[in-house]
Design an enzyme around this catalytic site. Structure first.
Site, PDB file in Angstrom:
ATOM      1  N   ARG A  23      41.445  33.209  38.407  1.00 57.72           N
ATOM      2  CA  ARG A  23      42.242  33.607  39.558  1.00 57.72           C
ATOM      3  C   ARG A  23      41.722  32.938  40.822  1.00 57.72           C
ATOM      4  NH1 ARG A  23      44.007  39.847  39.627  1.00 57.72           N
ATOM      5  NH2 ARG A  23      44.050  39.311  37.422  1.00 57.72           N
ATOM      6  N   SER A 107      48.576  38.940  39.077  1.00 53.75           N
ATOM      7  CA  SER A 107      48.714  40.389  39.022  1.00 53.75           C
ATOM      8  C   SER A 107      49.074  40.984  40.381  1.00 53.75           C
ATOM      9  CB  SER A 107      47.435  41.011  38.460  1.00 53.75           C
ATOM     10  OG  SER A 107      47.567  42.393  38.266  1.00 53.75           O
ATOM     11  N   HIS A 108      48.179  41.812  40.937  1.00 53.47           N
ATOM     12  CA  HIS A 108      48.455  42.524  42.181  1.00 53.47           C
ATOM     13  C   HIS A 108      47.962  41.784  43.413  1.00 53.47           C
ATOM     14  CE1 HIS A 108      44.364  43.501  40.990  1.00 53.47           C
ATOM     15  NE2 HIS A 108      44.095  43.668  42.269  1.00 53.47           N
ATOM     16  N   LYS A 117      45.896  34.396  32.686  1.00 53.36           N
ATOM     17  CA  LYS A 117      45.356  35.331  31.709  1.00 53.36           C
ATOM     18  C   LYS A 117      45.553  34.712  30.323  1.00 53.36           C
ATOM     19  CE  LYS A 117      46.260  39.584  34.332  1.00 53.36           C
ATOM     20  NZ  LYS A 117      46.909  40.918  34.330  1.00 53.36           N
ATOM     21  N   ASP A 246      52.844  47.090  39.053  1.00 58.81           N
ATOM     22  CA  ASP A 246      52.162  46.045  39.804  1.00 58.81           C
ATOM     23  C   ASP A 246      52.895  44.713  39.628  1.00 58.81           C
ATOM     24  OD1 ASP A 246      51.431  45.444  37.191  1.00 58.81           O
ATOM     25  OD2 ASP A 246      49.330  45.050  37.670  1.00 58.81           O
ATOM     26  N   ASP A 248      52.554  41.861  37.936  1.00 63.62           N
ATOM     27  CA  ASP A 248      52.905  41.327  36.623  1.00 63.62           C
ATOM     28  C   ASP A 248      53.368  42.416  35.668  1.00 63.62           C
ATOM     29  OD1 ASP A 248      50.315  42.358  36.521  1.00 63.62           O
ATOM     30  OD2 ASP A 248      49.641  40.938  35.008  1.00 63.62           O
ATOM     31  N   ASP A 250      52.201  44.963  34.124  1.00 57.71           N
ATOM     32  CA  ASP A 250      51.499  45.511  32.965  1.00 57.71           C
ATOM     33  C   ASP A 250      50.860  46.858  33.278  1.00 57.71           C
ATOM     34  OD1 ASP A 250      49.536  44.483  34.633  1.00 57.71           O
ATOM     35  OD2 ASP A 250      48.362  43.573  33.027  1.00 57.71           O
ATOM     36  N   ARG A 251      50.802  47.226  34.565  1.00 59.99           N
ATOM     37  CA  ARG A 251      50.273  48.532  34.956  1.00 59.99           C
ATOM     38  C   ARG A 251      51.382  49.377  35.567  1.00 59.99           C
ATOM     39  NH1 ARG A 251      45.864  48.625  39.019  1.00 59.99           N
ATOM     40  NH2 ARG A 251      46.847  46.786  39.907  1.00 59.99           N
ATOM     41  N   HIS A 333      45.934  50.903  33.151  1.00 61.79           N
ATOM     42  CA  HIS A 333      46.127  50.114  31.932  1.00 61.79           C
ATOM     43  C   HIS A 333      46.143  51.064  30.736  1.00 61.79           C
ATOM     44  CE1 HIS A 333      45.726  46.064  33.632  1.00 61.79           C
ATOM     45  NE2 HIS A 333      44.770  46.551  34.403  1.00 61.79           N
TER      46      HIS A 333
END
Length: 452
Positions: A23, A107-108, A117, A246, A248, A250-251, A333
């Site tokens: 990242r 992500s966030h 990832k 978030d 992406d 996933d959360r 998660h």
């Protein structure tokens, strides 16, 4: 056409390779040239004939995904590009297709960032200690004579993924709940409608336009200020529940019908009990900063709680070792054995909505038996010497039971705390829980004095 694969400098890699992913700021730290080198290294490291890739909605993702794919093809690997996707869609693709995967996302993080990832076949984790370091080493070497020959193809797995998510619940038992989903201009704007449209919910999408500049608010629902719009909308529409995803997607975090945020620990406990009712007794994972209510709820539902370190690579490894059907983290998660042990906020949200449908009571009432303790939330403190401060705090609380599974955890009987270092900054992260807010305040003040 495959471009030259130049070495990625050690300084650049040191700044962008984190514990669980890659990242950095684009293009100053993570440029197409760097992405190409990492793509080559990943293709070479994986030794797989094919990999699958996807990207989120950040503007920089287009060139980064193209460069990453170009690098992988230079390593002689065929690339299947599924285009715009959430991270859990990419993990599903890796499991469904049985091949390594790469998700271009930060992500966030703010719009200036992007990242990568990585996962092995079947969504197996790739992080510190599980391949990421070796990939970075290969990227630093570059390739004087790329193999080339890898082919690029495109595939759409959105509807297949949506059906997979819905398979975790009994759709016939869902009621016409009023749901508001705030996707914060992130990838939830793509995947949430695909999952929810065939269901009986009366649902509304907030900030569903895919926009990696995040024009409405940051796509980081763990921060209370980013739940304000959702809470207000839940209250103004009389909705039963709010869902906050978030960047992406996933959360997920929930708000109840009163607009109050639901902690990741409470959702972990709720989903854990649902999974135990469905699959019978067995191990259920929770990370060590989850509320004590989580292992208590697991035991009450006939399960065996297993405490893990924080982070997806540790949770997935423990799931494989123990055979657990579910694991949850306080950070939002949620991992499912039936989802290739990968995390999915969508699956967790749908299971929560199934429980709410069955209970026929407000969400606050459904969760009340699990909401047992007061918490400090995560408090971050910058310190000059992480190890020295940890030793000082450990010595101060030496009379209490403690362990060093992930940072320092002190068990004070009716209160406890975990103090662990950040993976990327000279920070210590404090999470403390006690019977009431007064005790929380007293203990937090005591620990802060030691950190000064």
């Amino acid at each position: 056409m495959t471009a030259r694969i130049d070495p990625v400098t050690a300084g650049v890699l040191a700044g962008i390779v984190k514990a669980y992913d890659i990242r950095g700021i684009c293009p100053e730290e993570l440029s197409p040239t760097v992405a190409r080198g990492i793509g080559y290294a990943f293709g070479e490291w994986s030794a797989a004939p094919q990999i699958v890739i996807a990207r989120d909605m950040r503007p920089s993702g287009v060139s980064l995904a193209e460069a990453f794919a170009d690098g992988a093809q230079a390593a002689g690997v065929d690339v299947i590009d599924i285009g715009l996707a959430s991270t859990d869609l990419l993990y599903f693709a890796s499991g469904h297709l049985g091949m390594p995967g790469a998700m271009l996302t930060a992500s966030h993080n703010p719009a200036s960032y992007n990242g990568i990832k990585l996962c092995g076949p079947g969504a197996a984790p790739v992080g510190a200690g599980s391949g990421l370091g070796e990939i970075a080493e290969r990227a630093a070497q570059g390739a004087s004579s790329p193999l080339g020959g890898g082919r690029l193809s495109r595939r759409d797995l959105l509807e297949t993924f949506a059906g997979h998510v819905r398979s975790f619940v009994d759709v016939s038992g869902l009621s016409s709940l009023r749901v508001v989903a705030d996707t914060a201009n992130g990838m939830g704007g793509l995947v949430v409608p695909a999952v929810f449209d065939p269901l009986p919910f009366e649902w509304e999408l907030m900030y569903g336009e895919l926009d990696g500049t995040f024009p409405n608010h940051p796509a980081d629902p763990i921060q209370p200020e980013n739940l304000v719009d959702l809470s207000e909308r839940v209250l103004s529409t009389g909705a039963d529940v709010g869902l906050a995803f978030d960047g992406d997607a996933d959360r997920v975090f929930l708000t109840d019908e009163r607009g109050r945020a639901v902690s990741g620990s409470l959702l972990t406990a709720l989903v854990a009990q649902a999974m135990l009712r469905r699959d019978g007794p067995g191990p259920i994972l929770h990370n060590l900063i989850c509320s004590r209510a989580v292992p208590e709820a697991i035991v009450e539902a006939g399960g065996r709680p297993v405490r893990t370190r924080v982070g997806h690579s540790f949770v997935k490894a423990e799931m494989a070792r123990t055979g657990a059907v579910f694991g949850g983290e306080h950070s939002g998660h949620y991992y499912f054995a039936g989802n290739y042990r990968a995390d999915s906020g969508l699956i967790a949200a749908l299971i929560a909505l199934e429980q709410l449908s069955a209970a026929q009571v407000p969400l606050s009432e459904l969760l009340a038996p699990l909401d047992r303790y007061a918490s400090s939330g995560e408090i971050n403190t910058r310190v000059a010497d992480v190890d020295e401060v940890l030793r000082r705090v450990g010595a101060h609380f030496a009379r209490f039971a403690h362990d060093w599974l992930d940072g320092l955890t002190i068990d004070g009987g009716d209160w406890w705390f975990n103090l662990r270092p950040s993976n990327t900054e000279p920070l210590l992260r404090l999470n403390l829980e006690a019977p009431d807010s007064e005790v929380v305040g007293e203990r937090v003040s005591e620990i802060r004095a030691l950190l000064a």
